[in-house]
Design a protein around this motif. Structure first.
Motif, PDB file in Angstrom:
ATOM      1  N   UNK A  99       0.842  -1.216   0.000  1.00 38.72           N
ATOM      2  CA  UNK A  99       0.000   0.000   0.000  1.00 38.72           C
ATOM      3  C   UNK A  99       0.865   1.250   0.000  1.00 38.72           C
ATOM      4  N   UNK A 100       1.944   1.239   0.778  1.00 37.61           N
ATOM      5  CA  UNK A 100       2.835   2.394   0.821  1.00 37.61           C
ATOM      6  C   UNK A 100       3.562   2.552  -0.514  1.00 37.61           C
ATOM      7  N   UNK A 101       3.999   1.436  -1.104  1.00 36.97           N
ATOM      8  CA  UNK A 101       4.649   1.521  -2.420  1.00 36.97           C
ATOM      9  C   UNK A 101       3.681   2.099  -3.453  1.00 36.97           C
ATOM     10  N   UNK A 102       2.445   1.655  -3.441  1.00 37.98           N
ATOM     11  CA  UNK A 102       1.451   2.197  -4.377  1.00 37.98           C
ATOM     12  C   UNK A 102       1.309   3.706  -4.211  1.00 37.98           C
ATOM     13  N   UNK A 103       1.313   4.172  -2.973  1.00 40.64           N
ATOM     14  CA  UNK A 103       1.189   5.608  -2.713  1.00 40.64           C
ATOM     15  C   UNK A 103       2.392   6.365  -3.254  1.00 40.64           C
ATOM     16  N   UNK A 104       3.590   5.794  -3.065  1.00 41.91           N
ATOM     17  CA  UNK A 104       4.806   6.408  -3.594  1.00 41.91           C
ATOM     18  C   UNK A 104       4.737   6.497  -5.122  1.00 41.91           C
ATOM     19  N   UNK A 105       4.273   5.425  -5.761  1.00 40.80           N
ATOM     20  CA  UNK A 105       4.198   5.405  -7.221  1.00 40.80           C
ATOM     21  C   UNK A 105       3.168   6.387  -7.747  1.00 40.80           C
ATOM     22  N   UNK A 106       2.082   6.574  -7.008  1.00 39.87           N
ATOM     23  CA  UNK A 106       1.040   7.526  -7.427  1.00 39.87           C
ATOM     24  C   UNK A 106       1.504   8.970  -7.299  1.00 39.87           C
TER      25      UNK A 106
END
Length: 459
Positions: A99-106
Protein backbone atom coordinates in the motif's frame (compact mmCIF):
# COMPACT_ATOMS: atom_id res chain seq x y z
CA UNK A 1 21.84 14.57 -15.97
CA UNK A 2 18.40 14.10 -14.47
CA UNK A 3 17.32 10.58 -13.61
CA UNK A 4 13.90 9.11 -13.15
CA UNK A 5 12.85 8.56 -9.56
CA UNK A 6 12.42 4.86 -8.84
CA UNK A 7 10.89 2.96 -5.93
CA UNK A 8 10.56 -0.63 -4.76
CA UNK A 9 10.02 -2.76 -1.70
CA UNK A 10 13.47 -3.53 -0.28
CA UNK A 11 12.47 -6.26 2.17
CA UNK A 12 11.15 -9.77 1.64
CA UNK A 13 7.51 -10.27 0.72
CA UNK A 14 6.43 -11.91 3.97
CA UNK A 15 4.80 -10.68 7.13
CA UNK A 16 7.47 -9.27 9.42
CA UNK A 17 8.08 -6.65 12.07
CA UNK A 18 9.39 -4.03 9.63
CA UNK A 19 9.06 -3.42 5.91
CA UNK A 20 11.14 -0.98 3.86
CA UNK A 21 10.18 0.95 0.74
CA UNK A 22 13.17 2.56 -0.99
CA UNK A 23 13.02 5.64 -3.25
CA UNK A 24 15.96 6.98 -5.30
CA UNK A 25 16.36 9.72 -7.88
CA UNK A 26 16.23 13.47 -8.46
CA UNK A 27 12.67 13.83 -7.13
CA UNK A 28 12.96 11.48 -4.15
CA UNK A 29 12.49 14.31 -1.63
CA UNK A 30 9.59 15.83 -3.56
CA UNK A 31 7.84 12.46 -3.59
CA UNK A 32 8.25 11.87 0.14
CA UNK A 33 7.13 15.41 0.96
CA UNK A 34 3.84 14.77 -0.86
CA UNK A 35 2.98 11.77 1.32
CA UNK A 36 4.74 12.32 4.67
CA UNK A 37 3.50 14.31 7.65
CA UNK A 38 5.37 14.70 10.90
CA UNK A 39 3.92 13.94 14.34
CA UNK A 40 2.34 17.42 14.40
CA UNK A 41 0.54 16.69 11.13
CA UNK A 42 2.74 19.07 9.12
CA UNK A 43 3.59 18.24 5.47
CA UNK A 44 6.53 19.39 3.34
CA UNK A 45 9.11 19.19 6.15
CA UNK A 46 11.72 16.90 4.59
CA UNK A 47 12.90 18.73 1.47
CA UNK A 48 15.69 20.53 3.41
CA UNK A 49 16.30 17.85 6.06
CA UNK A 50 19.91 16.99 6.84
CA UNK A 51 21.36 13.91 5.21
CA UNK A 52 21.43 10.66 7.16
CA UNK A 53 18.70 11.63 9.58
CA UNK A 54 15.60 9.71 10.67
CA UNK A 55 12.15 11.30 10.96
CA UNK A 56 9.13 9.97 12.82
CA UNK A 57 5.70 10.57 11.37
CA UNK A 58 2.97 9.17 9.13
CA UNK A 59 2.39 8.28 5.48
CA UNK A 60 -0.78 9.72 3.96
CA UNK A 61 -2.54 8.99 0.71
CA UNK A 62 -4.44 12.23 0.27
CA UNK A 63 -6.29 12.68 3.56
CA UNK A 64 -6.09 9.01 4.52
CA UNK A 65 -3.48 8.07 7.09
CA UNK A 66 -1.89 4.78 6.01
CA UNK A 67 0.80 3.96 8.57
CA UNK A 68 3.10 5.19 11.30
CA UNK A 69 6.66 5.26 9.94
CA UNK A 70 10.29 6.25 10.25
CA UNK A 71 11.70 7.99 7.18
CA UNK A 72 15.45 7.94 6.51
CA UNK A 73 16.94 10.75 4.42
CA UNK A 74 20.20 10.20 2.48
CA UNK A 75 21.42 12.88 0.11
CA UNK A 76 23.55 12.02 -2.89
CA UNK A 77 26.33 11.30 -3.47
CA UNK A 78 26.51 9.90 0.07
CA UNK A 79 23.99 7.13 -0.48
CA UNK A 80 23.94 3.60 -1.87
CA UNK A 81 22.97 4.79 -5.36
CA UNK A 82 24.92 8.08 -5.09
CA UNK A 83 21.53 9.77 -5.69
CA UNK A 84 19.05 11.38 -3.31
CA UNK A 85 17.54 8.41 -1.49
CA UNK A 86 14.66 7.94 0.93
CA UNK A 87 13.78 4.79 2.85
CA UNK A 88 10.40 4.39 4.52
CA UNK A 89 10.43 1.99 7.48
CA UNK A 90 6.85 0.86 8.06
CA UNK A 91 5.03 -2.05 9.67
CA UNK A 92 5.95 -5.23 7.83
CA UNK A 93 2.61 -6.67 6.79
CA UNK A 94 2.64 -7.63 3.11
CA UNK A 95 -0.40 -5.54 2.25
CA UNK A 96 0.85 -2.56 4.25
CA UNK A 97 4.19 -2.43 2.42
CA UNK A 98 2.42 -2.80 -0.92
CA UNK A 99 0.00 0.00 0.00
CA UNK A 100 2.83 2.39 0.82
CA UNK A 101 4.65 1.52 -2.42
CA UNK A 102 1.45 2.20 -4.38
CA UNK A 103 1.19 5.61 -2.71
CA UNK A 104 4.81 6.41 -3.59
CA UNK A 105 4.20 5.40 -7.22
CA UNK A 106 1.04 7.53 -7.43
CA UNK A 107 3.06 10.54 -6.32
CA UNK A 108 5.82 10.68 -8.89
CA UNK A 109 8.02 7.58 -8.76
CA UNK A 110 8.07 4.57 -11.06
CA UNK A 111 8.64 0.92 -10.19
CA UNK A 112 12.32 0.01 -10.11
CA UNK A 113 13.54 -2.83 -12.30
CA UNK A 114 15.34 -5.80 -10.68
CA UNK A 115 18.76 -4.64 -9.53
CA UNK A 116 18.19 -1.06 -10.66
CA UNK A 117 19.34 0.51 -7.38
CA UNK A 118 22.66 -1.36 -7.59
CA UNK A 119 22.89 -0.65 -11.33
CA UNK A 120 22.65 3.07 -10.56
CA UNK A 121 25.34 2.66 -7.89
CA UNK A 122 27.56 1.16 -10.60
CA UNK A 123 26.71 3.75 -13.27
CA UNK A 124 27.29 6.56 -10.79
CA UNK A 125 30.72 5.21 -9.80
CA UNK A 126 29.67 4.19 -6.31
CA UNK A 127 30.60 0.55 -7.02
CA UNK A 128 32.54 -1.12 -9.80
CA UNK A 129 30.95 -4.08 -11.58
CA UNK A 130 32.80 -6.70 -9.53
CA UNK A 131 31.52 -5.12 -6.32
CA UNK A 132 28.01 -4.86 -7.73
CA UNK A 133 28.02 -8.56 -8.59
CA UNK A 134 29.20 -9.28 -5.04
CA UNK A 135 25.99 -7.65 -3.78
CA UNK A 136 23.92 -10.28 -5.59
CA UNK A 137 26.16 -13.08 -4.30
CA UNK A 138 25.86 -11.68 -0.77
CA UNK A 139 22.08 -11.82 -0.95
CA UNK A 140 22.09 -15.41 -2.24
CA UNK A 141 24.89 -16.71 0.00
CA UNK A 142 23.89 -20.14 1.29
CA UNK A 143 26.76 -20.80 3.71
CA UNK A 144 29.31 -19.00 5.87
CA UNK A 145 32.13 -19.27 3.34
CA UNK A 146 29.99 -17.77 0.56
CA UNK A 147 28.92 -14.99 2.92
CA UNK A 148 32.48 -14.10 3.93
CA UNK A 149 33.69 -14.23 0.33
CA UNK A 150 30.90 -11.93 -0.84
CA UNK A 151 31.56 -9.42 1.94
CA UNK A 152 35.26 -9.49 1.06
CA UNK A 153 34.53 -8.85 -2.63
CA UNK A 154 32.05 -6.10 -1.83
CA UNK A 155 34.82 -4.47 0.18
CA UNK A 156 37.01 -4.48 -2.95
CA UNK A 157 39.24 -7.55 -2.53
CA UNK A 158 38.86 -8.65 -6.15
CA UNK A 159 38.73 -5.11 -7.50
CA UNK A 160 41.88 -4.06 -5.65
CA UNK A 161 43.79 -7.06 -6.94
CA UNK A 162 42.66 -6.44 -10.54
CA UNK A 163 43.53 -2.74 -10.38
CA UNK A 164 47.05 -3.54 -9.14
CA UNK A 165 47.60 -6.00 -12.00
CA UNK A 166 46.27 -3.51 -14.55
CA UNK A 167 48.52 -0.80 -13.14
CA UNK A 168 51.63 -2.87 -13.84
CA UNK A 169 50.46 -3.75 -17.35
CA UNK A 170 49.51 -0.15 -18.14
CA UNK A 171 52.92 1.16 -17.07
CA UNK A 172 54.73 -1.24 -19.38
CA UNK A 173 52.38 -0.48 -22.27
CA UNK A 174 52.93 3.25 -21.83
CA UNK A 175 56.71 2.75 -21.65
CA UNK A 176 56.74 0.86 -24.95
CA UNK A 177 54.58 3.46 -26.68
CA UNK A 178 56.73 6.30 -25.34
CA UNK A 179 59.92 4.57 -26.47
CA UNK A 180 58.55 3.94 -29.95
CA UNK A 181 57.49 7.61 -30.23
CA UNK A 182 60.81 8.95 -28.90
CA UNK A 183 63.59 6.41 -29.62
CA UNK A 184 66.32 9.07 -29.27
CA UNK A 185 65.65 9.56 -25.56
CA UNK A 186 64.09 6.24 -24.47
CA UNK A 187 65.97 3.06 -25.25
CA UNK A 188 64.40 -0.38 -25.59
CA UNK A 189 67.76 -2.13 -25.48
CA UNK A 190 67.35 -5.31 -23.42
CA UNK A 191 63.77 -4.36 -22.60
CA UNK A 192 62.31 -7.77 -23.52
CA UNK A 193 64.18 -9.57 -20.74
CA UNK A 194 63.19 -6.91 -18.22
CA UNK A 195 59.56 -7.14 -19.32
CA UNK A 196 59.51 -10.91 -18.78
CA UNK A 197 60.72 -10.41 -15.20
CA UNK A 198 58.05 -7.77 -14.58
CA UNK A 199 55.26 -9.91 -16.03
CA UNK A 200 56.25 -13.11 -14.24
CA UNK A 201 54.58 -12.20 -10.89
CA UNK A 202 51.59 -10.75 -12.79
CA UNK A 203 51.12 -14.01 -14.66
CA UNK A 204 51.53 -16.04 -11.47
CA UNK A 205 48.91 -13.94 -9.68
CA UNK A 206 46.41 -14.37 -12.51
CA UNK A 207 47.05 -18.13 -12.54
CA UNK A 208 46.47 -18.17 -8.78
CA UNK A 209 43.17 -16.31 -9.18
CA UNK A 210 42.01 -18.71 -11.90
CA UNK A 211 42.93 -21.69 -9.72
CA UNK A 212 40.89 -20.21 -6.85
CA UNK A 213 37.75 -20.41 -9.01
CA UNK A 214 37.30 -24.08 -8.10
CA UNK A 215 37.07 -23.18 -4.43
CA UNK A 216 34.98 -20.15 -5.36
CA UNK A 217 32.40 -22.22 -7.23
CA UNK A 218 32.12 -24.62 -4.31
CA UNK A 219 31.57 -21.66 -1.97
CA UNK A 220 28.74 -20.17 -3.98
CA UNK A 221 27.10 -23.11 -5.72
CA UNK A 222 27.84 -25.94 -3.31
CA UNK A 223 29.22 -29.41 -3.94
CA UNK A 224 27.15 -31.62 -6.23
CA UNK A 225 27.18 -34.81 -4.18
CA UNK A 226 25.79 -38.24 -5.05
CA UNK A 227 25.41 -41.09 -2.55
CA UNK A 228 25.95 -44.50 -4.15
CA UNK A 229 25.80 -48.02 -2.79
CA UNK A 230 24.01 -51.30 -3.27
CA UNK A 231 20.54 -51.79 -1.76
CA UNK A 232 20.38 -51.72 2.05
CA UNK A 233 23.92 -50.35 2.37
CA UNK A 234 22.61 -47.46 4.47
CA UNK A 235 22.49 -44.63 1.93
CA UNK A 236 19.12 -43.29 3.04
CA UNK A 237 20.09 -43.60 6.70
CA UNK A 238 23.19 -41.52 5.96
CA UNK A 239 21.05 -38.96 4.14
CA UNK A 240 18.77 -38.64 7.16
CA UNK A 241 21.73 -38.25 9.54
CA UNK A 242 23.24 -35.49 7.39
CA UNK A 243 19.87 -33.73 7.16
CA UNK A 244 19.10 -34.16 10.83
CA UNK A 245 15.60 -35.40 10.03
CA UNK A 246 13.77 -38.44 8.68
CA UNK A 247 13.56 -37.31 5.06
CA UNK A 248 14.39 -40.54 3.22
CA UNK A 249 12.36 -43.71 3.81
CA UNK A 250 14.40 -46.38 5.56
CA UNK A 251 13.31 -50.06 5.70
CA UNK A 252 14.94 -53.49 5.72
CA UNK A 253 13.47 -54.15 2.27
CA UNK A 254 16.06 -53.96 -0.49
CA UNK A 255 15.17 -51.45 -3.20
CA UNK A 256 13.08 -49.13 -1.00
CA UNK A 257 14.67 -46.08 -2.66
CA UNK A 258 13.62 -46.34 -6.31
CA UNK A 259 14.33 -42.79 -7.50
CA UNK A 260 16.75 -39.98 -6.74
CA UNK A 261 16.03 -37.77 -3.72
CA UNK A 262 17.70 -34.34 -3.69
CA UNK A 263 18.35 -32.18 -0.64
CA UNK A 264 20.49 -29.18 0.31
CA UNK A 265 22.74 -29.73 3.33
CA UNK A 266 25.12 -27.36 5.11
CA UNK A 267 28.14 -29.07 6.70
CA UNK A 268 30.61 -26.89 8.61
CA UNK A 269 29.93 -23.96 6.31
CA UNK A 270 30.07 -26.07 3.13
CA UNK A 271 26.94 -26.40 1.00
CA UNK A 272 26.19 -29.85 -0.38
CA UNK A 273 23.53 -30.56 -2.98
CA UNK A 274 23.07 -34.22 -2.05
CA UNK A 275 21.35 -36.82 -4.21
CA UNK A 276 20.33 -40.08 -2.54
CA UNK A 277 20.01 -42.73 -5.24
CA UNK A 278 18.48 -46.12 -5.83
CA UNK A 279 20.68 -49.06 -4.82
CA UNK A 280 23.02 -50.24 -7.57
CA UNK A 281 22.19 -53.82 -8.56
CA UNK A 282 20.91 -55.88 -11.46
CA UNK A 283 17.13 -55.98 -11.27
CA UNK A 284 14.17 -57.05 -13.39
CA UNK A 285 11.90 -54.48 -11.75
CA UNK A 286 11.24 -51.87 -14.45
CA UNK A 287 10.77 -48.95 -12.02
CA UNK A 288 13.81 -49.87 -9.95
CA UNK A 289 15.90 -50.25 -13.12
CA UNK A 290 15.00 -46.66 -14.10
CA UNK A 291 16.12 -45.55 -10.64
CA UNK A 292 19.46 -47.35 -11.02
CA UNK A 293 20.03 -45.72 -14.43
CA UNK A 294 19.29 -42.29 -12.94
CA UNK A 295 21.74 -43.00 -10.13
CA UNK A 296 24.51 -43.79 -12.61
CA UNK A 297 23.72 -40.68 -14.66
CA UNK A 298 23.77 -38.46 -11.53
CA UNK A 299 27.14 -39.93 -10.50
CA UNK A 300 28.75 -39.01 -13.81
CA UNK A 301 27.95 -35.30 -13.31
CA UNK A 302 28.84 -35.16 -9.59
CA UNK A 303 31.60 -33.15 -7.93
CA UNK A 304 31.75 -35.76 -5.17
CA UNK A 305 30.57 -39.35 -4.86
CA UNK A 306 30.00 -40.84 -1.43
CA UNK A 307 30.14 -44.60 -1.79
CA UNK A 308 28.45 -46.39 1.11
CA UNK A 309 29.75 -49.95 1.44
CA UNK A 310 27.83 -52.37 3.65
CA UNK A 311 30.47 -53.71 6.02
CA UNK A 312 28.18 -56.46 7.30
CA UNK A 313 27.98 -58.22 3.90
CA UNK A 314 30.73 -59.44 1.59
CA UNK A 315 31.51 -57.22 -1.40
CA UNK A 316 29.82 -58.37 -4.61
CA UNK A 317 29.55 -57.47 -8.28
CA UNK A 318 27.46 -54.35 -7.52
CA UNK A 319 30.21 -53.05 -5.22
CA UNK A 320 32.85 -53.72 -7.86
CA UNK A 321 30.76 -51.83 -10.45
CA UNK A 322 30.60 -48.80 -8.14
CA UNK A 323 34.35 -48.98 -7.40
CA UNK A 324 35.06 -48.96 -11.11
CA UNK A 325 32.81 -45.92 -11.54
CA UNK A 326 34.56 -43.90 -8.79
CA UNK A 327 38.10 -44.97 -9.71
CA UNK A 328 39.18 -41.62 -11.20
CA UNK A 329 36.63 -39.36 -9.49
CA UNK A 330 36.57 -37.37 -6.28
CA UNK A 331 35.05 -39.87 -3.91
CA UNK A 332 34.77 -40.77 -0.25
CA UNK A 333 34.21 -44.40 0.70
CA UNK A 334 32.25 -45.09 3.87
CA UNK A 335 32.44 -48.51 5.49
CA UNK A 336 29.00 -48.54 7.10
CA UNK A 337 27.39 -50.65 9.81
CA UNK A 338 30.41 -50.72 12.11
CA UNK A 339 27.90 -51.31 14.92
CA UNK A 340 27.55 -54.86 13.52
CA UNK A 341 30.11 -57.60 13.00
CA UNK A 342 32.15 -56.62 9.92
CA UNK A 343 32.91 -58.99 7.06
CA UNK A 344 34.72 -56.33 5.00
CA UNK A 345 38.28 -55.32 5.91
CA UNK A 346 38.94 -51.56 5.82
CA UNK A 347 42.51 -51.83 4.44
CA UNK A 348 41.49 -54.35 1.78
CA UNK A 349 38.62 -52.09 0.68
CA UNK A 350 40.99 -49.12 0.43
CA UNK A 351 43.32 -51.14 -1.77
CA UNK A 352 40.49 -52.23 -4.06
CA UNK A 353 38.78 -48.86 -4.51
CA UNK A 354 41.83 -46.58 -4.45
CA UNK A 355 40.24 -44.10 -2.02
CA UNK A 356 40.44 -43.45 1.69
CA UNK A 357 37.86 -45.45 3.65
CA UNK A 358 36.10 -43.95 6.68
CA UNK A 359 34.38 -46.38 9.07
CA UNK A 360 30.94 -45.14 10.15
CA UNK A 361 27.67 -46.26 11.61
CA UNK A 362 24.83 -44.27 10.11
CA UNK A 363 22.45 -45.93 12.56
CA UNK A 364 24.51 -44.92 15.62
CA UNK A 365 25.71 -41.67 13.95
CA UNK A 366 29.38 -42.56 14.48
CA UNK A 367 32.10 -41.26 12.14
CA UNK A 368 30.02 -38.44 10.64
CA UNK A 369 32.48 -35.82 11.93
CA UNK A 370 35.32 -37.56 10.07
CA UNK A 371 33.22 -37.47 6.89
CA UNK A 372 32.64 -33.72 7.27
CA UNK A 373 36.35 -33.03 7.77
CA UNK A 374 37.23 -35.12 4.73
CA UNK A 375 34.80 -33.19 2.52
CA UNK A 376 36.22 -29.90 3.74
CA UNK A 377 39.82 -30.94 3.04
CA UNK A 378 38.93 -32.29 -0.42
CA UNK A 379 37.25 -29.14 -1.71
CA UNK A 380 39.19 -26.34 -0.10
CA UNK A 381 42.91 -26.06 -0.79
CA UNK A 382 44.00 -25.50 2.78
CA UNK A 383 42.24 -23.44 5.41
CA UNK A 384 39.89 -20.82 3.99
CA UNK A 385 40.87 -17.28 5.00
CA UNK A 386 39.64 -13.92 3.76
CA UNK A 387 42.41 -11.60 4.86
CA UNK A 388 44.82 -11.77 1.91
CA UNK A 389 43.47 -14.63 -0.21
CA UNK A 390 41.07 -13.62 -2.98
CA UNK A 391 38.63 -16.17 -4.37
CA UNK A 392 37.06 -15.92 -7.81
CA UNK A 393 33.40 -16.92 -7.48
CA UNK A 394 32.08 -15.48 -10.72
CA UNK A 395 32.30 -17.34 -14.06
CA UNK A 396 32.50 -14.04 -15.98
CA UNK A 397 35.55 -13.02 -13.95
CA UNK A 398 37.26 -16.36 -14.56
CA UNK A 399 36.66 -16.07 -18.30
CA UNK A 400 38.19 -12.58 -18.39
CA UNK A 401 41.20 -13.73 -16.35
CA UNK A 402 41.79 -16.65 -18.71
CA UNK A 403 41.68 -14.30 -21.72
CA UNK A 404 44.14 -11.93 -20.02
CA UNK A 405 46.46 -14.83 -19.24
CA UNK A 406 46.44 -15.92 -22.89
CA UNK A 407 47.43 -12.39 -23.93
CA UNK A 408 50.30 -12.26 -21.43
CA UNK A 409 51.56 -15.62 -22.68
CA UNK A 410 51.49 -14.17 -26.19
CA UNK A 411 53.72 -11.35 -24.93
CA UNK A 412 56.17 -13.91 -23.56
CA UNK A 413 56.18 -15.79 -26.87
CA UNK A 414 56.82 -12.56 -28.77
CA UNK A 415 59.78 -11.72 -26.54
CA UNK A 416 61.30 -15.19 -26.84
CA UNK A 417 60.77 -15.17 -30.61
CA UNK A 418 62.54 -11.82 -30.93
CA UNK A 419 59.49 -9.98 -32.27
CA UNK A 420 59.41 -6.13 -32.42
CA UNK A 421 58.30 -4.29 -29.27
CA UNK A 422 55.04 -3.06 -30.80
CA UNK A 423 53.86 -6.68 -30.78
CA UNK A 424 54.28 -6.62 -26.99
CA UNK A 425 52.11 -3.56 -26.60
CA UNK A 426 49.24 -5.05 -28.63
CA UNK A 427 48.92 -8.07 -26.36
CA UNK A 428 49.58 -6.05 -23.21
CA UNK A 429 46.74 -3.71 -24.16
CA UNK A 430 44.44 -6.70 -24.72
CA UNK A 431 45.31 -8.13 -21.28
CA UNK A 432 44.63 -4.72 -19.74
CA UNK A 433 41.24 -4.55 -21.48
CA UNK A 434 40.24 -8.08 -20.46
CA UNK A 435 40.98 -7.34 -16.80
CA UNK A 436 39.01 -4.11 -17.15
CA UNK A 437 35.92 -6.10 -18.07
CA UNK A 438 35.88 -7.48 -14.52
CA UNK A 439 35.59 -3.94 -13.15
CA UNK A 440 32.97 -2.95 -15.72
CA UNK A 441 35.12 -0.92 -18.10
CA UNK A 442 34.07 -1.16 -21.77
CA UNK A 443 31.38 -3.71 -20.95
CA UNK A 444 28.52 -3.88 -23.45
CA UNK A 445 25.18 -2.52 -22.27
CA UNK A 446 23.58 -5.90 -22.98
CA UNK A 447 26.02 -7.59 -20.59
CA UNK A 448 25.37 -5.00 -17.88
CA UNK A 449 21.61 -5.35 -18.28
CA UNK A 450 21.88 -9.15 -18.15
CA UNK A 451 23.90 -8.99 -14.92
CA UNK A 452 21.48 -6.72 -13.11
CA UNK A 453 18.37 -8.49 -14.40
CA UNK A 454 19.32 -11.41 -12.13
CA UNK A 455 19.11 -9.24 -9.00
CA UNK A 456 16.08 -9.26 -6.73
CA UNK A 457 13.60 -6.39 -6.72
CA UNK A 458 14.48 -3.53 -4.38
CA UNK A 459 18.24 -4.07 -4.68
Amino acid sequence: MKTETIAAIATGMSNSGIGIVRISGDQAFEVIDRIYRNKKGQAGTLWDAKSHTAHYGYIYDGDERIDEVLVLIMRGPNSYTAEDTVEIDCHGGIRMVQRILETVLHNGARTAQPGEFTKRAFLNGRLDLAQAEAVAELIHASNDYALKSSVSQLGGSVSGKIRALRGTILYETAFIESALDDPEHISLEGYGDRLLKVLEPVTEEIEKLIASADDGRVMTEGVRTVILGKPNAGKSSLMNVLLGEERAIVTDIAGTTRDTLEEHINLQGISLHVVDTAGIRDTEDVVEKIGVNRAMKAAKGADLIIYVADGSRPLDESDREIMELIHDKKAIVLLNKTDLELTVDKEALEEQCGHRVIPISAKEEHGIGDLEKEIQSMFYHGEIAFNDQVYITNARHKEALEAALRSLRMVRSSVLDGMPEDFYSIDLADAYEQLGLILGEAVDDDVVNEIFSKFCMGK
